[in-house]
Design an enzyme around this catalytic site. Structure first.
Site, short mmCIF file in Angstrom:
data_model
loop_
_atom_site.label_atom_id
_atom_site.label_comp_id
_atom_site.label_asym_id
_atom_site.label_seq_id
_atom_site.Cartn_x
_atom_site.Cartn_y
_atom_site.Cartn_z
CG HIS A 263 -2.05 1.01 1.32
ND1 HIS A 263 -2.36 1.85 0.10
CD2 HIS A 263 -2.94 1.05 2.30
CE1 HIS A 263 -3.39 2.47 0.65
NE2 HIS A 263 -3.75 2.03 1.90
CG HIS A 302 -4.56 0.28 -8.37
ND1 HIS A 302 -5.90 0.05 -7.96
CD2 HIS A 302 -3.79 1.11 -7.52
CE1 HIS A 302 -5.95 1.06 -6.78
NE2 HIS A 302 -4.88 1.61 -6.56
CG ASP A 358 2.70 4.08 -4.57
OD1 ASP A 358 2.83 5.26 -4.28
OD2 ASP A 358 2.21 3.21 -4.12
N1 CMC Z 1 4.59 -7.22 -11.15
C1 CMC Z 1 4.39 -8.41 -11.64
N2 CMC Z 1 3.03 -9.14 -11.55
C2 CMC Z 1 1.98 -8.67 -11.06
C3 CMC Z 1 2.20 -7.40 -10.30
C4 CMC Z 1 3.22 -6.71 -10.57
N3 CMC Z 1 3.44 -5.37 -10.02
N4 CMC Z 1 1.00 -7.04 -9.89
C5 CMC Z 1 0.27 -8.21 -10.18
N5 CMC Z 1 0.77 -8.92 -10.88
C6 CMC Z 1 0.23 -10.31 -11.51
C7 CMC Z 1 0.07 -11.25 -10.39
O1 CMC Z 1 1.54 -12.27 -10.52
C8 CMC Z 1 -1.00 -12.08 -11.05
O2 CMC Z 1 -0.53 -13.07 -11.95
P1 CMC Z 1 -1.27 -14.38 -12.09
O3 CMC Z 1 -2.58 -14.12 -12.59
O4 CMC Z 1 -0.51 -15.10 -13.07
O5 CMC Z 1 -1.07 -15.03 -10.94
C9 CMC Z 1 -1.82 -10.94 -11.46
O6 CMC Z 1 -0.95 -9.94 -11.89
C10 CMC Z 1 -2.87 -10.64 -10.54
O7 CMC Z 1 -2.35 -10.04 -9.44
P2 CMC Z 1 -2.86 -9.79 -8.07
O8 CMC Z 1 -1.81 -10.15 -7.01
O9 CMC Z 1 -4.09 -10.85 -7.80
O10 CMC Z 1 -3.77 -8.47 -8.00
P3 CMC Z 1 -4.14 -7.43 -6.72
O11 CMC Z 1 -5.44 -6.59 -7.13
O12 CMC Z 1 -4.64 -8.56 -5.62
O13 CMC Z 1 -2.69 -6.74 -6.43
C11 CMC Z 1 -1.35 -5.12 -6.13
C12 CMC Z 1 -2.88 -5.60 -6.58
C13 CMC Z 1 -1.51 -3.43 -5.96
C14 CMC Z 1 -0.95 -5.28 -4.68
C15 CMC Z 1 -0.27 -5.53 -7.05
O14 CMC Z 1 -0.62 -5.16 -8.46
C16 CMC Z 1 0.89 -5.23 -6.41
O15 CMC Z 1 1.72 -6.03 -5.54
N6 CMC Z 1 1.77 -4.22 -7.15
C17 CMC Z 1 3.01 -4.03 -6.67
C18 CMC Z 1 2.90 -2.94 -5.55
C19 CMC Z 1 2.35 -1.75 -5.55
O16 CMC Z 1 2.76 -1.13 -6.73
N7 CMC Z 1 1.51 -1.25 -4.76
C20 CMC Z 1 0.89 -0.04 -4.96
C21 CMC Z 1 -0.29 0.15 -5.11
S1 CMC Z 1 -1.41 1.78 -5.75
C22 CMC Z 1 -0.97 2.70 -4.29
C23 CMC Z 1 -1.91 2.34 -3.04
O17 CMC Z 1 -3.07 2.15 -3.19
O18 CMC Z 1 -1.44 2.34 -1.92
#
Ligand code: CMC
Length: 424
Positions: A263, A302, A358
């Site tokens: 986050h 996201h 971010d």
């Molecule tokens: N890099 C590589 N692969 C990714 C990423 C990433 N940053 N984000 C998601 N994926 C892949 C993930 O591995 C999964 O692949 P598969 O379907 O093959 O298993 C797919 O995309 C869906 O991912 P998820 O984890 O189910 O998606 P989510 O909606 O639960 O997670 C997130 C959202 C923001 C936690 C995630 O995209 C992430 O970890 N991003 C990196 C950290 C980041 O930048 N966070 C800031 C968010 S914006 C500011 C805020 O709101 O605080």
């Protein structure tokens, strides 16, 4: 019924028609037909836990609006303090309303001396400023006992002003302590963001004059981070608020949620990732490693945005303005290359992973001289306005206490075994 769904319980043939309202259905209607059947939704990805009029977000179209106003217009024409007023009151202020609001916030920037001396200075010398902030915000509840009167409008307004006003003071104090510099008192002749910069950077000069371009850039970043509907920290604020805890305790919980790298800690993680990549030549192999499941591309993806985060677009412009004063952040070229490669790559395209807010904000903060540990703290300052807007809305709606159900997966009933009869 214009728009509805019908569900049938095949165990007994009973059907129920449920209206679709604002794109959703009421779980209480489902529950009437299916008592004791719970909706399994970890991460609440398909659950609307509240009705809210604060922020509109369309993740597919990349739209973000506070109280109906597009984020692009607010970032261009407004100030953080005006946006905070908008989030909290639902309307932009008139000139008089703004003057009163600004004056009230300015008058509450000082913190009780014991918050600084007993709490902040009690931390270990290398304490993370975000950990200090979480604790200091919680500690404020012990200084303002009237904060418990959450249904007294006058008391509620006072706590809201105190929190918005004191957050920059606590944030700067946490930084100064962590680098062994003396605490700088607020200079209430300065506007909100310049005052924060003065508390951060002032050394021996009688008055700290922030560069107006940098002060404006930080104000824009504050606007962009002020609210983002039901994110993790706002949900924490609402959950704790639903128990009718005082707003300082609620905000401390929200700050704690913001601390995590998924986050508010993500922009810090972006800088660490870019530093680890080190050079343009290493970008392709880094992207390949991510695709093979070795970590994530920080600042990408996201839960809600499945197209370019509108805040990331604005931030990219702000970055140019900041770098024209500070000089270019050497990590920028790596970031641009990473974005270019990822946006053309099938892995990221098919998963609809785009840069989020971010990805570039950390580069700006770093160029402005903020240490990495301060990044989540810089997020908490403006997000306090959003948290409080949601907290107020929740109390006005007289909502139920947050208390989700679970699907139990533990052991069946069994009898207690005395310790000398247990298997080792
Ligand atoms: N890099 C590589 N692969 C990714 C990423 C990433 N940053 N984000 C998601 N994926 C892949 C993930 O591995 C999964 O692949 P598969 O379907 O093959 O298993 C797919 O995309 C869906 O991912 P998820 O984890 O189910 O998606 P989510 O909606 O639960 O997670 C997130 C959202 C923001 C936690 C995630 O995209 C992430 O970890 N991003 C990196 C950290 C980041 O930048 N966070 C800031 C968010 S914006 C500011 C805020 O709101 O605080």
């Amino acid at each position: 019924m214009a728009e509805s769904i019908t569900i049938t319980d095949n165990r007994n043939g009973q059907s129920l028609e449920i209206p679709l309202e604002n794109g959703g259905v009421s779980a209480s209607d489902f529950s009437k037909l299916l008592p004791g059947v719970w909706f399994y939704d970890p991460g609440l990805t398909a659950t609307a836990a509240c009705e809210s009029a604060v922020t509109f977000l369309d993740g597919d179209a990349g739209i973000l609006r506070y109280r109906g106003y597009p984020i692009e217009q607010l970032a261009e024409d407004s100030t953080f303090l005006e946006v905070a007023y908008l989030l909290l009151n639902g309307e932009l202020p008139t000139t008089t309303e703004y003057e009163v609001w600004e004056q009230e916030v300015t008058l509450h920037t000082f913190i009780h001396e014991n918050v600084r001396k007993r709490f902040l200075e009690g931390f270990h010398y290398d304490a993370h400023p975000m950990g200090m902030l979480v604790s200091a915000v919680a500690a404020l509840s012990t200084f303002y006992l009237d904060a418990k009167d959450i249904f007294d409008p006058e008391s509620r307004d006072k706590q809201i002003i105190r929190l918005i006003a004191k957050m920059p003071t606590l944030a700067a104090a946490a930084h100064r302590f962590s680098v062994g510099m003396p605490f700088v008192y607020p200079d209430n002749s300065l506007p909100f963001t310049s005052n924060f910069l003065s508390m951060m950077w002032k050394i021996a000069e009688p008055r700290f004059e922030a560069d107006p371009v940098l002060a404006r850039a930080l104000d824009v970043l504050f606007i962009l981070h002020a609210d983002h509907e039901q994110n993790c920290s706002t949900t924490a604020m609402r959950v704790v608020g639903s128990s009718h805890a005082d707003p300082y305790s609620c905000c401390a919980a929200a700050c704690a949620a913001l601390y995590g790298p998924r986050h508010g800690g993500a922009n810090e993680a972006v800088i660490r990732m870019l530093t680890e990549i080190g050079s343009l030549d290493n970008v392709p192999s880094f992207v390949e490693a991510v695709k093979q499941g070795h970590g994530r591309l920080q600042g990408f993806g996201h839960r809600v945005y499945k197209s370019y985060d509108p805040r990331a677009k604005i931030i990219k412009r702000t970055a140019d303005e900041v770098f024209s004063i500070t000089g270019k952040n050497p990590l920028l070229d790596i970031a641009l290359k990473l974005e270019e490669i990822a946006l053309k790559d099938e892995y990221f395209i098919s998963r609809r992973l785009y840069p989020n807010v971010d990805f570039y904000s950390g580069l700006i903060y770093q160029a402005m001289g903020f240490p990495l540990e301060m990044f989540p703290v810089l997020f908490a300052i403006p997000r306090t306005a959003g948290w409080l807007a949601h907290w107020q809305e929740l109390l006005d709606q007289d909502t139920k206490i947050a208390r989700p159900r679970q699907l139990y997966i533990g052991p069946e009933p069994r009898d207690y075994v005395p310790i000398d009869q247990r298997r080792s």
